[in-house]
Design an enzyme around this catalytic site. Structure first.
Site, PDB file in Angstrom:
ATOM      1  CD  GLU A  53      -7.497  58.279  -1.852  1.00 39.87           C
ATOM      2  OE1 GLU A  53      -6.349  58.201  -1.352  1.00 39.87           O
ATOM      3  OE2 GLU A  53      -8.473  58.777  -1.263  1.00 39.87           O
ATOM      4  CG  ASP A  64      -2.706  54.638   4.601  1.00 40.42           C
ATOM      5  OD1 ASP A  64      -3.519  55.563   4.464  1.00 40.42           O
ATOM      6  OD2 ASP A  64      -1.949  54.241   3.697  1.00 40.42           O
TER       7      ASP A  64
END
Length: 270
Positions: A53, A64
């Protein structure tokens, strides 16, 4: 130049490896995080990654946690941009495993879905994760991505109702991303108890590979996750090491411990 995968190759690749009994490993790297950052891709593949990724940094990464936010800030301060990161990827020799880009929908809309997906394709990226794009708003990007040969993987969480979970599993491409906890990314002391129930609910409705992420940081956690899902996504634990100065060889050694843990787990759900 990075290999251009055939349409649907991310899922075919992951299915083929899973069906041999292999636990899937997808590490994460923030694009542009260091000079020569693409050297990490080769190290990840050498450590046994099944896909990688690549985060396209965004200034407001709402899903995040602290580590990935810091990594995005560092990359942006270095001048990283979607165009520069994809240009870097286009110059990489074959990594040998699929690349999956991840970013927020603002960056997709900035250039427009068609232009964005075409750029991913030219850079050799085969998959895409957009964590802030809900399934009921994903029609346009799903269609555009498919036309460009990009597999759009959708996310589920422990709070996803069963009908919605079934729709996500049906419409996701490449794999289904199972978010182990309600919250942001980041290392955790233990694998969340909610992970087992979530992956079981997903697997009741699809044979598509299921990758479990958020909080998987150690070999023991990877081993436990491998008993529940088809594989794991490891982001914060990787990026913390990069931020602390770890080079590609250091990350190859760390990921090799996760690879070994996944290989030791022989009781995976099917």
């Amino acid at each position: 130049m990075t290999d251009i995968l055939a349409p649907g190759e991310v899922e075919r690749h992951l299915r083929a490896r899973r069906d041999t009994g292999r636990g899937l490993l997808m590490p994460y790297i923030t694009g542009g995080i260091t000079p020569g950052w693409t050297r990490y891709l080769q190290a990840f593949a050498a450590a046994g990654a099944d896909a990688i990724e690549v985060g396209l940094p965004f200034s407001d990464p709402t899903l995040d946690g602290v580590t990935i936010q810091q990594a995005s800030s560092v990359a942006l301060a270095r001048g990283a941009s979607t165009r520069r990161i994809l240009a870097d990827l286009a110059e990489v020799q074959s990594v040998g495993v699929p690349l999956v880009a991840s970013t927020y929908y603002n960056l997709v809309l900035h250039d427009g879905p068609e232009t964005f997906c075409a750029a991913l394709r030219r850079a050799g990226v085969g998959g895409l994760i957009v964590p802030d794009l809900p399934v009921h708003e994903a029609d346009e990007l799903t269609d555009v991505a498919a036309a460009a040969g990009i597999e759009l993987a959708l996310l589920t969480s422990p709070s996803t109702p069963q009908p919605r979970l079934a729709e996500i599993s049906r419409r996701s491409r490449g794999f289904v991303y199972a978010v182990s906890v309600m919250g942001t990314t980041g290392e955790r002391a233990d694998l969340a108890a909610s992970a087992a129930e979530l992956t079981a609910r997903i697997k009741r409705g699809t044979d598509r590979p299921v990758l479990l992420g958020f909080g998987i940081s150690t070999p023991d956690q990877a081993r436990e996750a491998g008993r529940q899902a088809d594989g794991v996504v490891v982001g914060a634990a990787v990026m913390r090491r990069v931020l602390d100065g770890a080079g590609p060889d250091d990350l190859r050694a760390f990921l090799a411990t996760l690879r070994q843990a996944l290989d030791q787990e022989g009781d995976r759900p099917r």
